[in-house]
Motif scaffolding. Structure first.
Motif, PDB file in Angstrom:
ATOM      1  N   TRP A  88       0.794  -1.122  -0.268  1.00 36.47           N
ATOM      2  CA  TRP A  88      -0.098  -0.420  -0.313  1.00 36.47           C
ATOM      3  C   TRP A  88       1.136   1.243  -0.191  1.00 36.47           C
ATOM      4  N   VAL A  89       0.701   2.122  -0.787  1.00 36.30           N
ATOM      5  CA  VAL A  89       1.398   3.259  -0.924  1.00 36.30           C
ATOM      6  C   VAL A  89       0.180   4.565  -0.526  1.00 36.30           C
ATOM      7  N   GLN A  90       0.472   5.453  -0.882  1.00 40.84           N
ATOM      8  CA  GLN A  90      -0.939   6.474  -0.732  1.00 40.84           C
ATOM      9  C   GLN A  90      -2.283   5.800  -0.662  1.00 40.84           C
ATOM     10  N   GLY A  91      -2.252   5.403  -0.249  1.00 42.52           N
ATOM     11  CA  GLY A  91      -3.642   4.993  -0.568  1.00 42.52           C
ATOM     12  C   GLY A  91      -4.161   3.728  -1.633  1.00 42.52           C
ATOM     13  N   ARG A  92      -3.623   3.621  -1.698  1.00 47.23           N
ATOM     14  CA  ARG A  92      -3.276   2.708  -2.857  1.00 47.23           C
ATOM     15  C   ARG A  92      -3.063   1.375  -2.502  1.00 47.23           C
ATOM     16  N   SER A  93      -3.671  -0.343  -3.315  1.00 49.10           N
ATOM     17  CA  SER A  93      -2.777  -1.125  -3.196  1.00 49.10           C
ATOM     18  C   SER A  93      -2.132  -1.878  -4.472  1.00 49.10           C
ATOM     19  N   GLN A  94      -1.129  -2.671  -4.532  1.00 51.69           N
ATOM     20  CA  GLN A  94      -0.446  -3.110  -5.226  1.00 51.69           C
ATOM     21  C   GLN A  94       0.006  -4.648  -4.917  1.00 51.69           C
ATOM     22  N   TYR A  95      -0.401  -5.953  -6.039  1.00 54.46           N
ATOM     23  CA  TYR A  95       0.050  -7.205  -5.787  1.00 54.46           C
ATOM     24  C   TYR A  95       1.654  -7.029  -6.736  1.00 54.46           C
ATOM     25  N   LEU A  96       2.612  -7.979  -5.977  1.00 51.41           N
ATOM     26  CA  LEU A  96       3.967  -8.610  -6.422  1.00 51.41           C
ATOM     27  C   LEU A  96       4.303 -10.008  -6.168  1.00 51.41           C
ATOM     28  N   VAL A  97       4.367  -9.848  -7.260  1.00 54.10           N
ATOM     29  CA  VAL A  97       5.285 -11.769  -7.713  1.00 54.10           C
ATOM     30  C   VAL A  97       6.232 -11.854  -6.909  1.00 54.10           C
ATOM     31  N   GLU A  98       6.482 -12.821  -6.786  1.00 52.47           N
ATOM     32  CA  GLU A  98       7.941 -13.978  -6.182  1.00 52.47           C
ATOM     33  C   GLU A  98       8.871 -12.919  -6.603  1.00 52.47           C
ATOM     34  N   ALA A  99       8.743 -12.655  -8.184  1.00 51.41           N
ATOM     35  CA  ALA A  99      10.304 -11.534  -8.635  1.00 51.41           C
ATOM     36  C   ALA A  99      10.335 -10.483  -8.585  1.00 51.41           C
ATOM     37  N   ASN A 100       9.150 -10.018  -8.591  1.00 50.14           N
ATOM     38  CA  ASN A 100       9.575  -8.299  -7.748  1.00 50.14           C
ATOM     39  C   ASN A 100      10.147  -9.172  -6.092  1.00 50.14           C
ATOM     40  N   LEU A 101       9.928  -9.570  -5.543  1.00 45.42           N
ATOM     41  CA  LEU A 101      10.378  -9.521  -4.221  1.00 45.42           C
ATOM     42  C   LEU A 101      11.552  -9.701  -4.154  1.00 45.42           C
ATOM     43  N   LEU A 102      11.956 -10.437  -5.041  1.00 42.04           N
ATOM     44  CA  LEU A 102      14.049 -11.254  -5.353  1.00 42.04           C
ATOM     45  C   LEU A 102      14.173 -10.246  -5.854  1.00 42.04           C
ATOM     46  N   GLU A 103      13.471  -8.898  -7.001  1.00 39.91           N
ATOM     47  CA  GLU A 103      14.055  -7.699  -7.573  1.00 39.91           C
ATOM     48  C   GLU A 103      14.627  -6.944  -6.051  1.00 39.91           C
ATOM     49  N   ALA A 104      13.765  -6.774  -4.797  1.00 37.37           N
ATOM     50  CA  ALA A 104      13.636  -6.072  -4.204  1.00 37.37           C
ATOM     51  C   ALA A 104      14.964  -6.539  -3.073  1.00 37.37           C
ATOM     52  N   ILE A 105      15.194  -7.349  -3.028  1.00 34.79           N
ATOM     53  CA  ILE A 105      15.898  -7.951  -1.467  1.00 34.79           C
ATOM     54  C   ILE A 105      17.317  -8.145  -3.015  1.00 34.79           C
ATOM     55  N   GLU A 106      17.107  -8.285  -3.672  1.00 35.90           N
ATOM     56  CA  GLU A 106      18.800  -8.260  -4.755  1.00 35.90           C
ATOM     57  C   GLU A 106      19.576  -6.529  -4.850  1.00 35.90           C
ATOM     58  N   ARG A 107      18.437  -5.660  -4.663  1.00 38.82           N
ATOM     59  CA  ARG A 107      18.362  -4.070  -4.631  1.00 38.82           C
ATOM     60  C   ARG A 107      18.918  -3.674  -3.079  1.00 38.82           C
ATOM     61  N   TYR A 108      18.956  -4.325  -2.223  1.00 37.54           N
ATOM     62  CA  TYR A 108      18.698  -3.954  -0.491  1.00 37.54           C
ATOM     63  C   TYR A 108      19.985  -4.459  -0.116  1.00 37.54           C
ATOM     64  N   MET A 109      20.308  -5.954  -0.619  1.00 33.39           N
ATOM     65  CA  MET A 109      21.237  -6.251  -0.529  1.00 33.39           C
ATOM     66  C   MET A 109      22.614  -5.370  -0.928  1.00 33.39           C
ATOM     67  N   LEU A 110      22.598  -5.195  -2.305  1.00 37.13           N
ATOM     68  CA  LEU A 110      23.563  -4.043  -2.942  1.00 37.13           C
ATOM     69  C   LEU A 110      23.963  -3.057  -1.731  1.00 37.13           C
ATOM     70  N   GLU A 111      22.966  -1.850  -1.655  1.00 32.57           N
ATOM     71  CA  GLU A 111      22.453  -1.124  -1.155  1.00 32.57           C
ATOM     72  C   GLU A 111      22.870  -0.661   0.602  1.00 32.57           C
ATOM     73  N   GLN A 112      22.373  -2.073   1.505  1.00 34.86           N
ATOM     74  CA  GLN A 112      22.242  -1.914   2.609  1.00 34.86           C
ATOM     75  C   GLN A 112      23.830  -2.836   2.631  1.00 34.86           C
ATOM     76  N   TYR A 113      24.595  -4.486   2.480  1.00 36.73           N
ATOM     77  CA  TYR A 113      25.538  -5.173   2.940  1.00 36.73           C
ATOM     78  C   TYR A 113      26.343  -4.565   1.244  1.00 36.73           C
ATOM     79  N   ASP A 114      26.499  -3.895   0.459  1.00 36.32           N
ATOM     80  CA  ASP A 114      27.610  -4.338  -0.181  1.00 36.32           C
ATOM     81  C   ASP A 114      28.385  -5.463  -1.054  1.00 36.32           C
TER      82      ASP A 114
END
Length: 92
Positions: free
Chosen positions: A44-70
C-alpha cells in the motif's frame, strides 16, 4: 546469509519507495504465500494497493543487499521460504 521477515519487508519498502518517489516509511507491506501463486506481497502506497509477485520480491532483495550490505547477489542465489515467518536464504 539469511534475511528474516523484517528485513524482507524493509527491502520491499525501500524498493517501492524508490520506484514511487515516496519515503519508505510511507509504504506498507503484507507478505504472503499461496500454493497457486507462490510468494507474493500486497503493498500500500498513498492509499493504493499493488500486488508483487515473487520476481518483484527477489528484485527488491537484490537491491537491498547491494545498498545495505554492499554485496551483489543474483536471483539464483536467493531462496524464499516460510513457516511461522518468512525468510530469504542468500548464498554468497
Amino acid at each position: 546469509m539469511r534475511l528474516l521477515t523484517d528485513e524482507i519487508i524493509n527491502a520491499v519498502c525501500l524498493h517501492i519507495g524508490s520506484r514511487k518517489g515516496v519515503s519508505p516509511t510511507e509504504v506498507e507491506v503484507q507478505l504472503s504465500w499461496d500454493e497457486e501463486y507462490g510468494f507474493t506481497a500486497e503493498v500500500w502506497v498513498q492509499g493504493r494497493s499493488q500486488y508483487l509477485v515473487e520476481a518483484n520480491l527477489l528484485e527488491a532483495i537484490e537491491r537491498y543487499m547491494l545498498e545495505q550490505y554492499d554485496t551483489r547477489v543474483y536471483r539464483s542465489q536467493i531462496t524464499l521460504d516460510a513457516d511461522e515467518e518468512f525468510w530469504a536464504d542468500i548464498t554468497i
